[in-house]
Structures are given as structure tokens and as C-alpha cells.
Design a protein around this motif. Sequence first.
Motif, PDB file in Angstrom:
ATOM      1  N   LEU A   1      -2.624   6.371   1.989  1.00 25.95           N
ATOM      2  CA  LEU A   1      -1.532   5.410   0.975  1.00 25.95           C
ATOM      3  C   LEU A   1      -1.144   4.083   1.250  1.00 25.95           C
ATOM      4  CD1 LEU A   1       0.118   5.768  -1.658  1.00 25.95           C
ATOM      5  CD2 LEU A   1       1.987   6.718  -0.223  1.00 25.95           C
ATOM      6  N   ASP A   2      -0.952   4.009   2.501  1.00 27.27           N
ATOM      7  CA  ASP A   2      -0.441   2.502   2.999  1.00 27.27           C
ATOM      8  C   ASP A   2      -1.826   1.591   2.707  1.00 27.27           C
ATOM      9  OD1 ASP A   2       1.008   0.580   4.498  1.00 27.27           O
ATOM     10  OD2 ASP A   2      -0.006   0.947   6.335  1.00 27.27           O
ATOM     11  N   GLU A   3      -2.978   1.992   3.200  1.00 28.00           N
ATOM     12  CA  GLU A   3      -4.082   1.157   2.852  1.00 28.00           C
ATOM     13  C   GLU A   3      -4.320   0.783   1.456  1.00 28.00           C
ATOM     14  OE1 GLU A   3      -7.237   2.979   4.800  1.00 28.00           O
ATOM     15  OE2 GLU A   3      -6.478   2.972   6.990  1.00 28.00           O
ATOM     16  N   SER A   4      -4.011   1.705   0.727  1.00 30.06           N
ATOM     17  CA  SER A   4      -4.434   1.455  -0.642  1.00 30.06           C
ATOM     18  C   SER A   4      -3.441   0.830  -1.298  1.00 30.06           C
ATOM     19  CB  SER A   4      -4.496   2.972  -1.455  1.00 30.06           C
ATOM     20  OG  SER A   4      -4.700   2.927  -2.828  1.00 30.06           O
ATOM     21  N   LEU A   5      -2.031   1.113  -0.968  1.00 29.91           N
ATOM     22  CA  LEU A   5      -1.092   0.222  -1.475  1.00 29.91           C
ATOM     23  C   LEU A   5      -1.156  -1.384  -1.111  1.00 29.91           C
ATOM     24  CD1 LEU A   5       1.998   2.545  -1.007  1.00 29.91           C
ATOM     25  CD2 LEU A   5       1.023   1.838  -3.223  1.00 29.91           C
ATOM     26  N   ARG A   6      -1.423  -1.482   0.243  1.00 32.88           N
ATOM     27  CA  ARG A   6      -1.637  -2.864   0.565  1.00 32.88           C
ATOM     28  C   ARG A   6      -2.812  -3.592   0.062  1.00 32.88           C
ATOM     29  NH1 ARG A   6       0.826  -4.721   5.108  1.00 32.88           N
ATOM     30  NH2 ARG A   6       2.072  -3.224   6.380  1.00 32.88           N
ATOM     31  N   ALA A   7      -3.961  -2.705  -0.444  1.00 32.47           N
ATOM     32  CA  ALA A   7      -5.111  -3.288  -1.158  1.00 32.47           C
ATOM     33  C   ALA A   7      -4.709  -3.752  -2.757  1.00 32.47           C
ATOM     34  CB  ALA A   7      -6.249  -2.377  -1.227  1.00 32.47           C
ATOM     35  N   HIS A   8      -3.711  -3.165  -3.090  1.00 33.22           N
ATOM     36  CA  HIS A   8      -3.334  -3.222  -4.382  1.00 33.22           C
ATOM     37  C   HIS A   8      -2.077  -4.386  -4.291  1.00 33.22           C
ATOM     38  CE1 HIS A   8      -5.820   0.173  -5.534  1.00 33.22           C
ATOM     39  NE2 HIS A   8      -5.617  -0.570  -6.715  1.00 33.22           N
ATOM     40  N   GLY A   9      -1.679  -5.217  -3.285  1.00 27.24           N
ATOM     41  CA  GLY A   9      -0.996  -6.138  -3.222  1.00 27.24           C
ATOM     42  C   GLY A   9       0.669  -5.910  -3.003  1.00 27.24           C
ATOM     43  N   TYR A  10       0.705  -4.504  -2.660  1.00 27.98           N
ATOM     44  CA  TYR A  10       2.232  -3.980  -2.160  1.00 27.98           C
ATOM     45  C   TYR A  10       2.504  -4.459  -0.928  1.00 27.98           C
ATOM     46  CZ  TYR A  10       1.898  -1.217  -6.666  1.00 27.98           C
ATOM     47  OH  TYR A  10       2.057  -1.136  -7.894  1.00 27.98           O
ATOM     48  N   GLN A  11       3.570  -4.532  -0.552  1.00 23.38           N
ATOM     49  CA  GLN A  11       4.118  -4.659   0.830  1.00 23.38           C
ATOM     50  C   GLN A  11       4.620  -3.434   1.468  1.00 23.38           C
ATOM     51  OE1 GLN A  11       6.786  -8.022   1.488  1.00 23.38           O
ATOM     52  NE2 GLN A  11       5.797  -9.339  -0.351  1.00 23.38           N
ATOM     53  N   THR A  12       4.330  -2.939   2.356  1.00 26.43           N
ATOM     54  CA  THR A  12       4.665  -1.803   2.954  1.00 26.43           C
ATOM     55  C   THR A  12       5.125  -1.822   4.563  1.00 26.43           C
ATOM     56  OG1 THR A  12       2.470  -0.922   3.655  1.00 26.43           O
ATOM     57  CG2 THR A  12       3.130  -0.574   1.368  1.00 26.43           C
ATOM     58  N   ARG A  13       5.704  -0.804   5.013  1.00 28.67           N
ATOM     59  CA  ARG A  13       6.064  -0.500   6.410  1.00 28.67           C
ATOM     60  C   ARG A  13       6.197   1.017   6.704  1.00 28.67           C
ATOM     61  NH1 ARG A  13      11.877  -0.745   7.755  1.00 28.67           N
ATOM     62  NH2 ARG A  13      13.310  -0.940   5.976  1.00 28.67           N
ATOM     63  N   ILE A  14       5.849   1.523   7.714  1.00 30.51           N
ATOM     64  CA  ILE A  14       5.953   3.006   8.014  1.00 30.51           C
ATOM     65  C   ILE A  14       7.158   3.247   8.943  1.00 30.51           C
ATOM     66  CG2 ILE A  14       4.465   4.858   9.118  1.00 30.51           C
ATOM     67  CD1 ILE A  14       2.028   3.598   8.019  1.00 30.51           C
ATOM     68  N   VAL A  15       7.649   4.369   8.613  1.00 29.37           N
ATOM     69  CA  VAL A  15       8.706   4.640   9.816  1.00 29.37           C
ATOM     70  C   VAL A  15       8.535   6.244   9.931  1.00 29.37           C
ATOM     71  CG1 VAL A  15      11.170   5.358   9.954  1.00 29.37           C
ATOM     72  CG2 VAL A  15      10.615   3.111   9.010  1.00 29.37           C
ATOM     73  N   GLU A  16       8.402   6.771  11.292  1.00 29.66           N
ATOM     74  CA  GLU A  16       8.615   7.920  11.435  1.00 29.66           C
ATOM     75  C   GLU A  16       9.654   8.655  12.056  1.00 29.66           C
ATOM     76  OE1 GLU A  16       5.192   8.890  14.266  1.00 29.66           O
ATOM     77  OE2 GLU A  16       3.892   8.101  13.244  1.00 29.66           O
ATOM     78  N   LEU A  17       9.975   9.939  11.349  1.00 29.28           N
ATOM     79  CA  LEU A  17      10.932  10.594  11.694  1.00 29.28           C
ATOM     80  C   LEU A  17      10.964  11.375  12.830  1.00 29.28           C
ATOM     81  CD1 LEU A  17      12.734  10.979   8.256  1.00 29.28           C
ATOM     82  CD2 LEU A  17      13.427   9.515   9.916  1.00 29.28           C
ATOM     83  N   GLY A  18      11.861  11.493  13.950  1.00 28.44           N
ATOM     84  CA  GLY A  18      11.595  12.414  14.988  1.00 28.44           C
ATOM     85  C   GLY A  18      12.699  13.550  14.692  1.00 28.44           C
ATOM     86  N   SER A  19      12.632  14.583  15.435  1.00 33.80           N
ATOM     87  CA  SER A  19      13.235  15.992  15.571  1.00 33.80           C
ATOM     88  C   SER A  19      14.925  15.513  15.342  1.00 33.80           C
ATOM     89  CB  SER A  19      12.806  16.850  16.401  1.00 33.80           C
ATOM     90  OG  SER A  19      13.130  16.350  17.892  1.00 33.80           O
ATOM     91  N   LYS A  20      15.072  14.432  16.033  1.00 33.14           N
ATOM     92  CA  LYS A  20      16.415  14.048  16.285  1.00 33.14           C
ATOM     93  C   LYS A  20      16.675  12.497  15.897  1.00 33.14           C
ATOM     94  CE  LYS A  20      18.019  17.694  19.406  1.00 33.14           C
ATOM     95  NZ  LYS A  20      18.829  18.008  20.459  1.00 33.14           N
TER      96      LYS A  20
END
Length: 218
Positions: free
Chosen positions: A56-75
Motif C-alpha cells: 500500500l505504501d508503494e502504491s500510494l507513493r506512486a500516486h503522489g501521496y505522502q506516507t510514513r509507517i508506524v509499527e505498534l509494539g505489544s506495549k
Amino acid sequence: MKRLAAAALATLAACATPGEPLAPAPPPSFAEVKTLLLVRSSTGRAGRAKDPLDGLDESLRAHGYQTRIVELGSKPPKEQVPLERLFVQLEARAGVPRGDRFGARSYADAGRQAAETVVALGVDAVASYHRLDGRTSLATAPVQPPVGGTAGMYPTVPHALVGPMGALALVDRSGHMATFPWGEPDDGLADPGVPVNPAEAIDLFVRTLAGVPPDDDR
């Protein structure tokens, strides 16, 4: 997270309208989205080079959207608690089996708190990826009465509803929500507009952001 999930389900049940028809087109506010925070759980990610959120990140960037990814841990740390709460709410919605959600893809109001969380994160929308693995839920249906019997005089019996294997979800700063599940039994309800795999879900997600109706072939 389990307590948060239960609370999220209760909130969704309160605002959901059984049998509500699918919106003919995505909410107009989706077309205003330019920046997105993409979130997933880090639990169980060991050994996974990529997953649908990366696609999804790659596709959104290819369509001109700005993105950043966050990972949620168990705590998650304190500053991520609102995002974790939003993630759990989106997962509760995305994991509802087809037979319980009266349609395969729905647009809904996630509520003021969800909208405020998106705004506080400084983005136009939050997108999430959920590994659901076909979770089941119990529903009830009346036992069919024998010939000549009277309906309503026989008890209901529980039966399992199998949910999707995975899903993407979206909520914008107006609180509008959409889910894109895939990989669940169609039970005779096959719909060409429903994703059957992550690649189709990603395509539908991007089209929805652009305001393209589900049945539009453009």
C-alpha cells in the motif's frame, strides 16, 4: 488490547445500522487526503520482509501521496496510546464477518475521537493493516420448523461466521472510515467489487481515496 477491542466493538455496535445500504460513492473528504500515516502491529512480524502495508505504501507513493509507517509494539509508549486505540477500533470494524456487516465494503463514521486522533497525528488520514486469519464469531439463526410447524416457536442455534483473512482500513480527519477485507468465504454472496487478495484491496483502497465508485471501471 483485548479490553480496547471490546470497547471498540461496543462503540461500533451502537452506531451501526443493520441493513444500511452501501454508499454509492466514497465520502468526498477522502479526495482531500494527501498525507497518510500507515500503521501495523509489530507482533508476529519476525521473518516477514514485506506485507500488504508495504505494498500500500508503494502504491500510494506512486500516486503522489505522502506516507510514513508506524509499527505498534505489544506495549506502545504513552504517546502512541491514542494511535493504538484507533488501530484497535479499525481492526474491530475490519474483522466483522460478511454475514454480520450487511455488505462487503462499507463506509462509516468512526466518531469524533477517531477524527481528533488523526488530526493530532498531523496527517490527513490513518491507514492500517490487520492480519485477521479468518477469525470466527458466533451468530444465531432460528431452527427451521418442520412442515406444518409455526415459525417463532423453535429456538435459535449458534453458528460460526468466518471473517476475512486480512484487511486494510482507512479513517480521515473528518472521521470517515472505510474497510477493505479479503480472503473470506463468500457464502453465495460473491461480488466482483470485493477484494479477493491484498493486491485487489490495495487497488480498491487507492481508487477509493481518489473518489472512484466501487463499480467504476476507469
